[in-house]
Design a protein around this motif. Structure first.
Motif, PDB file in Angstrom:
ATOM      1  N   PRO A 268       0.811  -1.230   0.000  1.00 45.10           N
ATOM      2  CA  PRO A 268       0.000   0.000   0.000  1.00 45.10           C
ATOM      3  C   PRO A 268       0.848   1.286   0.000  1.00 45.10           C
ATOM      4  N   PHE A 269       2.094   1.187   0.459  1.00 41.87           N
ATOM      5  CA  PHE A 269       2.971   2.351   0.496  1.00 41.87           C
ATOM      6  C   PHE A 269       3.802   2.504  -0.774  1.00 41.87           C
ATOM      7  N   GLY A 270       3.656   1.600  -1.704  1.00 37.87           N
ATOM      8  CA  GLY A 270       4.387   1.675  -2.963  1.00 37.87           C
ATOM      9  C   GLY A 270       5.792   1.100  -2.906  1.00 37.87           C
ATOM     10  N   ILE A 271       6.094   0.361  -1.858  1.00 36.14           N
ATOM     11  CA  ILE A 271       7.413  -0.255  -1.729  1.00 36.14           C
ATOM     12  C   ILE A 271       7.298  -1.704  -2.184  1.00 36.14           C
ATOM     13  N   ASN A 272       8.063  -2.059  -3.205  1.00 34.05           N
ATOM     14  CA  ASN A 272       8.032  -3.411  -3.739  1.00 34.05           C
ATOM     15  C   ASN A 272       9.430  -3.772  -4.219  1.00 34.05           C
ATOM     16  N   ILE A 273      10.017  -4.759  -3.613  1.00 41.49           N
ATOM     17  CA  ILE A 273      11.354  -5.227  -3.998  1.00 41.49           C
ATOM     18  C   ILE A 273      11.183  -6.593  -4.648  1.00 41.49           C
ATOM     19  N   GLY A 274      11.713  -6.748  -5.839  1.00 40.16           N
ATOM     20  CA  GLY A 274      11.613  -8.017  -6.544  1.00 40.16           C
ATOM     21  C   GLY A 274      12.348  -9.127  -5.803  1.00 40.16           C
ATOM     22  N   ILE A 275      11.773 -10.309  -5.857  1.00 44.86           N
ATOM     23  CA  ILE A 275      12.393 -11.465  -5.208  1.00 44.86           C
ATOM     24  C   ILE A 275      13.049 -12.309  -6.295  1.00 44.86           C
ATOM     25  N   ASN A 276      14.376 -12.302  -6.288  1.00 50.62           N
ATOM     26  CA  ASN A 276      15.151 -13.096  -7.228  1.00 50.62           C
ATOM     27  C   ASN A 276      16.400 -13.584  -6.488  1.00 50.62           C
ATOM     28  N   PRO A 277      17.221 -14.408  -7.106  1.00 48.00           N
ATOM     29  CA  PRO A 277      18.387 -14.934  -6.391  1.00 48.00           C
ATOM     30  C   PRO A 277      19.345 -13.854  -5.873  1.00 48.00           C
ATOM     31  N   ILE A 278      19.498 -12.765  -6.601  1.00 51.47           N
ATOM     32  CA  ILE A 278      20.423 -11.706  -6.178  1.00 51.47           C
ATOM     33  C   ILE A 278      19.915 -11.016  -4.915  1.00 51.47           C
ATOM     34  N   THR A 279      18.624 -10.669  -4.896  1.00 56.96           N
ATOM     35  CA  THR A 279      18.099  -9.991  -3.709  1.00 56.96           C
ATOM     36  C   THR A 279      18.053 -10.932  -2.509  1.00 56.96           C
ATOM     37  N   CYS A 280      17.747 -12.199  -2.750  1.00 53.37           N
ATOM     38  CA  CYS A 280      17.737 -13.170  -1.648  1.00 53.37           C
ATOM     39  C   CYS A 280      19.134 -13.365  -1.077  1.00 53.37           C
TER      40      CYS A 280
ATOM     41  N   LEU B  72      20.045  -7.669   7.855  1.00 54.13           N
ATOM     42  CA  LEU B  72      19.251  -6.444   7.879  1.00 54.13           C
ATOM     43  C   LEU B  72      19.924  -5.295   7.121  1.00 54.13           C
ATOM     44  N   PRO B  73      21.237  -5.105   7.221  1.00 56.75           N
ATOM     45  CA  PRO B  73      21.862  -4.072   6.388  1.00 56.75           C
ATOM     46  C   PRO B  73      21.700  -4.340   4.887  1.00 56.75           C
ATOM     47  N   GLY B  74      21.671  -5.599   4.497  1.00 57.43           N
ATOM     48  CA  GLY B  74      21.428  -5.931   3.092  1.00 57.43           C
ATOM     49  C   GLY B  74      20.033  -5.555   2.654  1.00 57.43           C
ATOM     50  N   PHE B  75      19.068  -5.764   3.552  1.00 59.76           N
ATOM     51  CA  PHE B  75      17.699  -5.358   3.245  1.00 59.76           C
ATOM     52  C   PHE B  75      17.604  -3.836   3.129  1.00 59.76           C
ATOM     53  N   ALA B  76      18.271  -3.127   4.040  1.00 56.43           N
ATOM     54  CA  ALA B  76      18.291  -1.659   3.969  1.00 56.43           C
ATOM     55  C   ALA B  76      18.951  -1.205   2.668  1.00 56.43           C
ATOM     56  N   LEU B  77      20.005  -1.881   2.256  1.00 49.66           N
ATOM     57  CA  LEU B  77      20.672  -1.568   0.995  1.00 49.66           C
ATOM     58  C   LEU B  77      19.718  -1.726  -0.183  1.00 49.66           C
ATOM     59  N   LEU B  78      18.942  -2.796  -0.180  1.00 53.32           N
ATOM     60  CA  LEU B  78      17.976  -3.003  -1.258  1.00 53.32           C
ATOM     61  C   LEU B  78      16.907  -1.919  -1.263  1.00 53.32           C
ATOM     62  N   LEU B  79      16.457  -1.502  -0.085  1.00 56.07           N
ATOM     63  CA  LEU B  79      15.476  -0.419  -0.011  1.00 56.07           C
ATOM     64  C   LEU B  79      16.040   0.885  -0.540  1.00 56.07           C
ATOM     65  N   ILE B  80      17.279   1.187  -0.179  1.00 58.54           N
ATOM     66  CA  ILE B  80      17.924   2.414  -0.660  1.00 58.54           C
ATOM     67  C   ILE B  80      18.108   2.369  -2.163  1.00 58.54           C
ATOM     68  N   LEU B  81      18.551   1.216  -2.678  1.00 59.49           N
ATOM     69  CA  LEU B  81      18.718   1.086  -4.120  1.00 59.49           C
ATOM     70  C   LEU B  81      17.389   1.204  -4.849  1.00 59.49           C
ATOM     71  N   LYS B  82      16.340   0.674  -4.278  1.00 60.56           N
ATOM     72  CA  LYS B  82      15.010   0.808  -4.884  1.00 60.56           C
ATOM     73  C   LYS B  82      14.579   2.272  -4.909  1.00 60.56           C
ATOM     74  N   TYR B  83      14.863   2.986  -3.844  1.00 61.23           N
ATOM     75  CA  TYR B  83      14.492   4.394  -3.773  1.00 61.23           C
ATOM     76  C   TYR B  83      15.296   5.231  -4.773  1.00 61.23           C
ATOM     77  N   ILE B  84      16.595   4.961  -4.894  1.00 65.90           N
ATOM     78  CA  ILE B  84      17.463   5.720  -5.787  1.00 65.90           C
ATOM     79  C   ILE B  84      17.177   5.386  -7.249  1.00 65.90           C
ATOM     80  N   LEU B  85      17.042   4.111  -7.545  1.00 73.30           N
ATOM     81  CA  LEU B  85      16.835   3.710  -8.940  1.00 73.30           C
ATOM     82  C   LEU B  85      15.375   3.718  -9.251  1.00 73.30           C
TER      83      LEU B  85
END
Length: 84
Positions: free
Chosen positions: A51-63, A71-84
């Motif tokens: 509902p907040f518009g946050i969606n990270i694809g689930i693939n082997p790289i993100t897993c 948790l820092p890896g998850f934060a990294l994915l969130l930041i990359l999603k926001y930037i890209l």
């Protein structure tokens, strides 16, 4: 007597070989388990945050990123999603 010495030397060789190979196998199993847990965390967060518009694809790289870095890896994915 010679058979006993051969048996003991083979037993020692098997124990040493098993000891040498368990370290890398533990590392591989830990990475695989953490990757599965990271994928599940991504799945849960995707369902909660849609509902907040946050969606990270689930693939082997993100897993693997979530599995290896945690948790820092998850934060990294969130930041990359926001930037890209």
């Amino acid at each position: 007597m010679q058979e006993i010495l051969i048996f003991i030397s083979v037993l020692v060789a098997v124990v040493i070989s098993a000891w040498l190979f368990t370290g890398p196998l533990r590392f591989v199993w830990k990475i695989m388990l953490n990757s599965v847990l990271g994928g599940l965390a991504l799945l849960v967060v995707n369902y909660i945050c849609i509902p907040f518009g946050i969606n990270i694809g689930i693939n082997p790289i993100t897993c693997l990123t979530c599995g290896v870095l945690g948790l820092p890896g998850f934060a990294l994915l969130l930041i990359l999603k926001y930037i890209l």
